[in-house]
Structure formats: C-alpha cells, structure tokens
Design a protein around this motif. Structure first.
Motif, PDB file in Angstrom:
ATOM      1  N   VAL A   1      -6.784  -2.318  -5.460  1.00  0.00           N
ATOM      2  CA  VAL A   1      -7.226  -1.693  -6.715  1.00  0.00           C
ATOM      3  C   VAL A   1      -8.423  -0.792  -6.433  1.00  0.00           C
ATOM      4  O   VAL A   1      -8.475   0.355  -6.883  1.00  0.00           O
ATOM      5  N   GLU A   2      -9.358  -1.290  -5.679  1.00  0.00           N
ATOM      6  CA  GLU A   2     -10.558  -0.512  -5.369  1.00  0.00           C
ATOM      7  C   GLU A   2     -10.243   0.669  -4.451  1.00  0.00           C
ATOM      8  O   GLU A   2     -10.807   1.752  -4.610  1.00  0.00           O
ATOM      9  N   LEU A   3      -9.325   0.490  -3.525  1.00  0.00           N
ATOM     10  CA  LEU A   3      -8.956   1.566  -2.613  1.00  0.00           C
ATOM     11  C   LEU A   3      -8.317   2.740  -3.350  1.00  0.00           C
ATOM     12  O   LEU A   3      -8.641   3.896  -3.103  1.00  0.00           O
ATOM     13  N   PHE A   4      -7.420   2.449  -4.305  1.00  0.00           N
ATOM     14  CA  PHE A   4      -6.711   3.502  -5.023  1.00  0.00           C
ATOM     15  C   PHE A   4      -7.461   3.988  -6.261  1.00  0.00           C
ATOM     16  O   PHE A   4      -7.159   5.043  -6.785  1.00  0.00           O
ATOM     17  N   ASN A   5      -8.412   3.208  -6.745  1.00  0.00           N
ATOM     18  CA  ASN A   5      -9.322   3.633  -7.810  1.00  0.00           C
ATOM     19  C   ASN A   5      -8.608   4.324  -8.978  1.00  0.00           C
ATOM     20  O   ASN A   5      -8.922   5.455  -9.340  1.00  0.00           O
TER      21      ASN A   5
ATOM     22  N   PRO B   1      -7.329   3.842 -13.094  1.00  0.00           N
ATOM     23  CA  PRO B   1      -7.547   3.018 -14.284  1.00  0.00           C
ATOM     24  C   PRO B   1      -6.324   2.205 -14.705  1.00  0.00           C
ATOM     25  O   PRO B   1      -6.459   1.280 -15.497  1.00  0.00           O
ATOM     26  N   VAL B   2      -5.146   2.521 -14.185  1.00  0.00           N
ATOM     27  CA  VAL B   2      -3.949   1.763 -14.570  1.00  0.00           C
ATOM     28  C   VAL B   2      -3.726   0.552 -13.668  1.00  0.00           C
ATOM     29  O   VAL B   2      -2.839  -0.262 -13.938  1.00  0.00           O
ATOM     30  N   LEU B   3      -4.518   0.406 -12.614  1.00  0.00           N
ATOM     31  CA  LEU B   3      -4.354  -0.711 -11.687  1.00  0.00           C
ATOM     32  C   LEU B   3      -5.193  -1.908 -12.073  1.00  0.00           C
ATOM     33  O   LEU B   3      -6.342  -1.770 -12.491  1.00  0.00           O
ATOM     34  N   SER B   4      -4.605  -3.084 -11.898  1.00  0.00           N
ATOM     35  CA  SER B   4      -5.346  -4.335 -12.017  1.00  0.00           C
ATOM     36  C   SER B   4      -4.809  -5.293 -10.969  1.00  0.00           C
ATOM     37  O   SER B   4      -3.793  -5.027 -10.321  1.00  0.00           O
ATOM     38  N   SER B   5      -5.476  -6.411 -10.805  1.00  0.00           N
ATOM     39  CA  SER B   5      -5.084  -7.351  -9.759  1.00  0.00           C
ATOM     40  C   SER B   5      -5.046  -8.772 -10.284  1.00  0.00           C
ATOM     41  O   SER B   5      -5.693  -9.107 -11.276  1.00  0.00           O
ATOM     42  N   CYS B   6      -4.287  -9.605  -9.571  1.00  0.00           N
ATOM     43  CA  CYS B   6      -4.247 -11.031  -9.876  1.00  0.00           C
ATOM     44  C   CYS B   6      -3.691 -11.777  -8.669  1.00  0.00           C
ATOM     45  O   CYS B   6      -3.127 -11.178  -7.754  1.00  0.00           O
ATOM     46  N   ALA B   7      -3.831 -13.083  -8.688  1.00  0.00           N
ATOM     47  CA  ALA B   7      -3.215 -13.936  -7.677  1.00  0.00           C
ATOM     48  C   ALA B   7      -1.762 -14.180  -8.071  1.00  0.00           C
ATOM     49  O   ALA B   7      -1.395 -14.067  -9.247  1.00  0.00           O
ATOM     50  N   LEU B   8      -0.926 -14.500  -7.095  1.00  0.00           N
ATOM     51  CA  LEU B   8       0.495 -14.759  -7.383  1.00  0.00           C
ATOM     52  C   LEU B   8       0.680 -15.839  -8.443  1.00  0.00           C
ATOM     53  O   LEU B   8       1.597 -15.772  -9.252  1.00  0.00           O
ATOM     54  N   ASP B   9      -0.198 -16.823  -8.434  1.00  0.00           N
ATOM     55  CA  ASP B   9      -0.089 -17.922  -9.403  1.00  0.00           C
ATOM     56  C   ASP B   9      -0.508 -17.528 -10.815  1.00  0.00           C
ATOM     57  O   ASP B   9      -0.312 -18.300 -11.746  1.00  0.00           O
ATOM     58  N   ASP B  10      -1.091 -16.338 -10.977  1.00  0.00           N
ATOM     59  CA  ASP B  10      -1.620 -15.922 -12.273  1.00  0.00           C
ATOM     60  C   ASP B  10      -0.943 -14.680 -12.849  1.00  0.00           C
ATOM     61  O   ASP B  10      -1.518 -13.999 -13.705  1.00  0.00           O
TER      62      ASP B  10
ATOM     63  N   ARG C   1       0.824  -1.209   0.000  1.00  0.00           N
ATOM     64  CA  ARG C   1       0.000   0.000   0.000  1.00  0.00           C
ATOM     65  C   ARG C   1       0.859   1.260   0.000  1.00  0.00           C
ATOM     66  O   ARG C   1       0.567   2.222  -0.692  1.00  0.00           O
ATOM     67  N   GLY C   2       1.967   1.270   0.758  1.00  0.00           N
ATOM     68  CA  GLY C   2       2.808   2.444   0.873  1.00  0.00           C
ATOM     69  C   GLY C   2       3.534   2.831  -0.397  1.00  0.00           C
ATOM     70  O   GLY C   2       3.895   3.991  -0.584  1.00  0.00           O
ATOM     71  N   VAL C   3       3.765   1.899  -1.287  1.00  0.00           N
ATOM     72  CA  VAL C   3       4.498   2.189  -2.516  1.00  0.00           C
ATOM     73  C   VAL C   3       3.576   2.550  -3.682  1.00  0.00           C
ATOM     74  O   VAL C   3       4.010   3.122  -4.666  1.00  0.00           O
ATOM     75  N   LEU C   4       2.293   2.284  -3.552  1.00  0.00           N
ATOM     76  CA  LEU C   4       1.386   2.513  -4.685  1.00  0.00           C
ATOM     77  C   LEU C   4       1.241   3.979  -5.075  1.00  0.00           C
ATOM     78  O   LEU C   4       1.285   4.305  -6.262  1.00  0.00           O
ATOM     79  N   LEU C   5       1.053   4.854  -4.130  1.00  0.00           N
ATOM     80  CA  LEU C   5       0.877   6.266  -4.478  1.00  0.00           C
ATOM     81  C   LEU C   5       2.097   6.826  -5.205  1.00  0.00           C
ATOM     82  O   LEU C   5       1.949   7.431  -6.273  1.00  0.00           O
ATOM     83  N   PRO C   6       3.334   6.616  -4.701  1.00  0.00           N
ATOM     84  CA  PRO C   6       4.495   7.098  -5.462  1.00  0.00           C
ATOM     85  C   PRO C   6       4.592   6.475  -6.860  1.00  0.00           C
ATOM     86  O   PRO C   6       4.973   7.147  -7.817  1.00  0.00           O
ATOM     87  N   LEU C   7       4.244   5.210  -6.985  1.00  0.00           N
ATOM     88  CA  LEU C   7       4.258   4.572  -8.316  1.00  0.00           C
ATOM     89  C   LEU C   7       3.246   5.228  -9.246  1.00  0.00           C
ATOM     90  O   LEU C   7       3.558   5.536 -10.399  1.00  0.00           O
ATOM     91  N   LEU C   8       2.052   5.445  -8.762  1.00  0.00           N
ATOM     92  CA  LEU C   8       1.009   6.051  -9.588  1.00  0.00           C
ATOM     93  C   LEU C   8       1.358   7.483  -9.977  1.00  0.00           C
ATOM     94  O   LEU C   8       0.995   7.935 -11.067  1.00  0.00           O
ATOM     95  N   GLN C   9       2.079   8.190  -9.130  1.00  0.00           N
ATOM     96  CA  GLN C   9       2.481   9.559  -9.445  1.00  0.00           C
ATOM     97  C   GLN C   9       3.495   9.613 -10.597  1.00  0.00           C
ATOM     98  O   GLN C   9       3.695  10.660 -11.195  1.00  0.00           O
ATOM     99  N   GLU C  10       4.105   8.493 -10.928  1.00  0.00           N
ATOM    100  CA  GLU C  10       5.043   8.412 -12.055  1.00  0.00           C
ATOM    101  C   GLU C  10       4.331   8.123 -13.374  1.00  0.00           C
ATOM    102  O   GLU C  10       4.971   7.953 -14.405  1.00  0.00           O
ATOM    103  N   ASN C  11       3.012   8.056 -13.343  1.00  0.00           N
ATOM    104  CA  ASN C  11       2.185   7.825 -14.528  1.00  0.00           C
ATOM    105  C   ASN C  11       2.569   6.572 -15.320  1.00  0.00           C
ATOM    106  O   ASN C  11       2.844   6.640 -16.526  1.00  0.00           O
ATOM    107  N   PRO C  12       2.565   5.413 -14.662  1.00  0.00           N
ATOM    108  CA  PRO C  12       2.890   4.179 -15.388  1.00  0.00           C
ATOM    109  C   PRO C  12       1.786   3.808 -16.376  1.00  0.00           C
ATOM    110  O   PRO C  12       0.628   4.236 -16.226  1.00  0.00           O
ATOM    111  N   GLU C  13       2.168   3.030 -17.357  1.00  0.00           N
ATOM    112  CA  GLU C  13       1.179   2.533 -18.321  1.00  0.00           C
ATOM    113  C   GLU C  13       0.188   1.617 -17.610  1.00  0.00           C
ATOM    114  O   GLU C  13      -1.010   1.653 -17.861  1.00  0.00           O
ATOM    115  N   TYR C  14       0.704   0.755 -16.730  1.00  0.00           N
ATOM    116  CA  TYR C  14      -0.147  -0.111 -15.920  1.00  0.00           C
ATOM    117  C   TYR C  14       0.642  -0.624 -14.722  1.00  0.00           C
ATOM    118  O   TYR C  14       1.876  -0.652 -14.738  1.00  0.00           O
TER     119      TYR C  14
END
Length: 81
Positions: free
Chosen positions: A30-34, A36-45, A2-15
C-alpha cells in the motif's frame, strides 16, 4: 502481487484490498504504490463482499489455494489464480 497492482490501478477500481498472512506485509505494498484506493489486511481479516479475488501467492503454482471463507465473495464474484 506486486506485478498485478499497477494494471489493476490503471483500471480505476473503486478500491483494492491487499491481503497477506500479516497485515504489515500488505501495508508495505500500500505504501509502495501510494494510491488512495488501496488498503491492507491480514488473510484472517478479509472483509466480505468482493466482486473479484486474485490469488497472487505462489501456492497456486503447487495446485494449492489459500484457505479463505466463501463469505468474502459477492453473489456474482469471480476468482483468478
């Protein structure tokens, strides 16, 4: 993670893909940060071809690493723990 997501999103990544042991935990972030560049998956996927992989789990504190396939990395990828 959670702590690294905001700085990552501020760099405007493609995804950004958030992977947890269960997809539902990843989806909560994903829902907390809302963003459009975020998605989710399980470690196995985790799909292949990432340029950057960040281990945000506590396993790194104990000198351990998640068991991930090397195929998730692109040719010139870097990893950060």
């Amino acid at each position: 993670m959670r702590g690294v997501l905001l700085p990552l999103l501020q760099e405007n990544p493609e995804y950004v893909v958030i992977a947890y042991r269960t997809q539902s935990k990843a989806q909560e972030l994903v829902e907390l940060f809302n963003s459009p560049v975020l998605s989710s998956c399980a470690l196995d996927d985790i799909p292949a071809g990432f340029d950057v992989v960040i281990n945000g789990s506590s396993a790194g504190l104990a000198g351990e690493a998640p068991d991930l396939s090397p195929e998730i990395l692109s040719k010139d990828a870097c990893c950060y723990d």
